[in-house]
Design a protein around this motif. Structure first.
Motif, PDB file in Angstrom:
ATOM      1  N   LEU A   4     -26.959  35.268 -49.806  1.00 30.61           N
ATOM      2  CA  LEU A   4     -26.101  34.207 -50.049  1.00 30.61           C
ATOM      3  C   LEU A   4     -24.698  35.052 -49.270  1.00 30.61           C
ATOM      4  O   LEU A   4     -24.212  35.999 -49.893  1.00 30.61           O
ATOM      5  CB  LEU A   4     -25.894  33.733 -51.384  1.00 30.61           C
ATOM      6  CG  LEU A   4     -25.001  32.344 -51.579  1.00 30.61           C
ATOM      7  CD1 LEU A   4     -25.535  31.339 -50.847  1.00 30.61           C
ATOM      8  CD2 LEU A   4     -24.666  32.296 -53.181  1.00 30.61           C
ATOM      9  N   GLU A   5     -24.219  34.267 -48.114  1.00 35.21           N
ATOM     10  CA  GLU A   5     -23.090  34.817 -47.417  1.00 35.21           C
ATOM     11  C   GLU A   5     -21.720  33.796 -47.359  1.00 35.21           C
ATOM     12  O   GLU A   5     -22.353  32.786 -47.047  1.00 35.21           O
ATOM     13  CB  GLU A   5     -23.506  35.330 -46.257  1.00 35.21           C
ATOM     14  CG  GLU A   5     -24.415  36.325 -46.151  1.00 35.21           C
ATOM     15  CD  GLU A   5     -24.963  36.812 -44.485  1.00 35.21           C
ATOM     16  OE1 GLU A   5     -24.296  36.296 -43.779  1.00 35.21           O
ATOM     17  OE2 GLU A   5     -25.654  37.676 -44.619  1.00 35.21           O
ATOM     18  N   LEU A   6     -20.680  34.454 -47.576  1.00 31.47           N
ATOM     19  CA  LEU A   6     -19.638  33.420 -47.520  1.00 31.47           C
ATOM     20  C   LEU A   6     -19.400  32.987 -46.020  1.00 31.47           C
ATOM     21  O   LEU A   6     -19.564  34.154 -45.148  1.00 31.47           O
ATOM     22  CB  LEU A   6     -18.275  34.237 -47.956  1.00 31.47           C
ATOM     23  CG  LEU A   6     -16.971  33.381 -48.070  1.00 31.47           C
ATOM     24  CD1 LEU A   6     -17.235  32.143 -49.007  1.00 31.47           C
ATOM     25  CD2 LEU A   6     -15.749  34.229 -48.575  1.00 31.47           C
ATOM     26  N   GLN A  52     -11.300  26.700 -45.968  1.00 35.18           N
ATOM     27  CA  GLN A  52     -11.848  27.699 -47.037  1.00 35.18           C
ATOM     28  C   GLN A  52     -10.549  28.951 -47.043  1.00 35.18           C
ATOM     29  O   GLN A  52     -10.390  29.376 -48.124  1.00 35.18           O
ATOM     30  CB  GLN A  52     -13.130  28.466 -46.374  1.00 35.18           C
ATOM     31  CG  GLN A  52     -13.521  29.817 -47.194  1.00 35.18           C
ATOM     32  CD  GLN A  52     -14.924  30.011 -46.737  1.00 35.18           C
ATOM     33  OE1 GLN A  52     -15.948  29.833 -47.258  1.00 35.18           O
ATOM     34  NE2 GLN A  52     -15.106  30.937 -45.888  1.00 35.18           N
ATOM     35  N   CYS A  59     -17.462  28.047 -48.819  1.00 35.50           N
ATOM     36  CA  CYS A  59     -18.666  27.574 -47.844  1.00 35.50           C
ATOM     37  C   CYS A  59     -19.565  28.899 -47.887  1.00 35.50           C
ATOM     38  O   CYS A  59     -19.275  29.746 -47.490  1.00 35.50           O
ATOM     39  CB  CYS A  59     -18.339  27.132 -46.779  1.00 35.50           C
ATOM     40  SG  CYS A  59     -17.186  25.812 -46.569  1.00 35.50           S
ATOM     41  N   TYR A  60     -21.022  28.605 -48.276  1.00 31.67           N
ATOM     42  CA  TYR A  60     -21.910  29.682 -48.281  1.00 31.67           C
ATOM     43  C   TYR A  60     -23.033  29.415 -47.320  1.00 31.67           C
ATOM     44  O   TYR A  60     -23.410  28.218 -47.303  1.00 31.67           O
ATOM     45  CB  TYR A  60     -22.435  29.892 -49.749  1.00 31.67           C
ATOM     46  CG  TYR A  60     -21.121  30.350 -50.496  1.00 31.67           C
ATOM     47  CD1 TYR A  60     -21.094  31.821 -50.655  1.00 31.67           C
ATOM     48  CD2 TYR A  60     -20.376  29.540 -51.175  1.00 31.67           C
ATOM     49  CE1 TYR A  60     -20.021  32.433 -51.361  1.00 31.67           C
ATOM     50  CE2 TYR A  60     -19.362  30.106 -51.925  1.00 31.67           C
ATOM     51  CZ  TYR A  60     -19.169  31.455 -52.133  1.00 31.67           C
ATOM     52  OH  TYR A  60     -18.073  31.783 -52.740  1.00 31.67           O
ATOM     53  N   ARG A  71     -27.234  25.741 -46.595  1.00 25.77           N
ATOM     54  CA  ARG A  71     -25.758  25.657 -46.566  1.00 25.77           C
ATOM     55  C   ARG A  71     -25.395  25.165 -47.901  1.00 25.77           C
ATOM     56  O   ARG A  71     -25.937  24.126 -48.274  1.00 25.77           O
ATOM     57  CB  ARG A  71     -25.129  24.689 -45.377  1.00 25.77           C
ATOM     58  CG  ARG A  71     -25.412  25.285 -43.967  1.00 25.77           C
ATOM     59  CD  ARG A  71     -24.943  24.092 -42.994  1.00 25.77           C
ATOM     60  NE  ARG A  71     -23.442  24.334 -43.083  1.00 25.77           N
ATOM     61  CZ  ARG A  71     -22.737  23.512 -42.040  1.00 25.77           C
ATOM     62  NH1 ARG A  71     -23.208  22.814 -41.227  1.00 25.77           N
ATOM     63  NH2 ARG A  71     -21.334  23.831 -42.183  1.00 25.77           N
ATOM     64  N   ASN A  73     -21.851  24.214 -49.989  1.00 23.37           N
ATOM     65  CA  ASN A  73     -20.425  24.099 -49.775  1.00 23.37           C
ATOM     66  C   ASN A  73     -19.674  23.649 -51.207  1.00 23.37           C
ATOM     67  O   ASN A  73     -20.517  22.576 -51.941  1.00 23.37           O
ATOM     68  CB  ASN A  73     -19.951  23.021 -48.827  1.00 23.37           C
ATOM     69  CG  ASN A  73     -20.708  23.640 -47.458  1.00 23.37           C
ATOM     70  OD1 ASN A  73     -20.466  24.775 -47.050  1.00 23.37           O
ATOM     71  ND2 ASN A  73     -20.950  22.833 -46.570  1.00 23.37           N
ATOM     72  N   TYR A  86     -24.907  20.518 -50.392  1.00 25.81           N
ATOM     73  CA  TYR A  86     -25.868  21.512 -49.653  1.00 25.81           C
ATOM     74  C   TYR A  86     -27.099  20.788 -48.765  1.00 25.81           C
ATOM     75  O   TYR A  86     -27.161  19.636 -48.813  1.00 25.81           O
ATOM     76  CB  TYR A  86     -26.595  22.119 -50.889  1.00 25.81           C
ATOM     77  CG  TYR A  86     -27.453  21.561 -51.671  1.00 25.81           C
ATOM     78  CD1 TYR A  86     -28.828  21.352 -51.320  1.00 25.81           C
ATOM     79  CD2 TYR A  86     -27.044  20.757 -52.692  1.00 25.81           C
ATOM     80  CE1 TYR A  86     -29.890  20.749 -52.065  1.00 25.81           C
ATOM     81  CE2 TYR A  86     -27.892  20.052 -53.354  1.00 25.81           C
ATOM     82  CZ  TYR A  86     -29.161  20.032 -53.466  1.00 25.81           C
ATOM     83  OH  TYR A  86     -30.174  19.215 -53.976  1.00 25.81           O
TER      84      TYR A  86
END
Length: 99
Positions: A4-6, A52, A59-60, A71, A73, A86
């Motif tokens: 999971l990435e910003l 953001q 948001c990820y 996605r 959010n 999502y």
């Protein structure tokens, strides 16, 4: 393994690919974003990043081997309240990636 990435600016090509590849899948279940979204994708991506950065959204992306699987959010409404949105790729549906 998926991470999971910003959301970042350099995610743009992978996010656009995710949206294009899954466009028909999303259209069947949650509605189509419309041609404007794709025609002005860079603007939309920049707006998300600006929101953001201003603390209005978080948001990820769920990413595996450079491919976006989903996605996720959060629209930050204040007082500890957020609205979740999502999208999960068709290839990841039913695999529990959104749980």
């Amino acid at each position: 393994m998926a991470d999971l990435e910003l959301l970042r600016a350099d995610h743009a090509p992978a996010v656009l690919d995710f949206e294009i590849v899954n466009r028909a899948w999303f259209a069947r279940s949650i509605g189509d974003r419309g041609d404007d979204y794709f025609d002005h994708f860079a603007d939309h991506h920049a707006e998300l990043l600006a929101d953001q950065g201003a603390g209005h959204r978080a948001c990820y992306l769920l990413v595996e081997d450079g491919v976006v699987l989903g996605r996720f959010n959060l629209l930050l409404l204040g007082d500890g309240v957020a609205e979740l949105g999502y999208r999960v790729a068709a290839s990841s549906a039913g695999r529990g990636v959104a749980t």
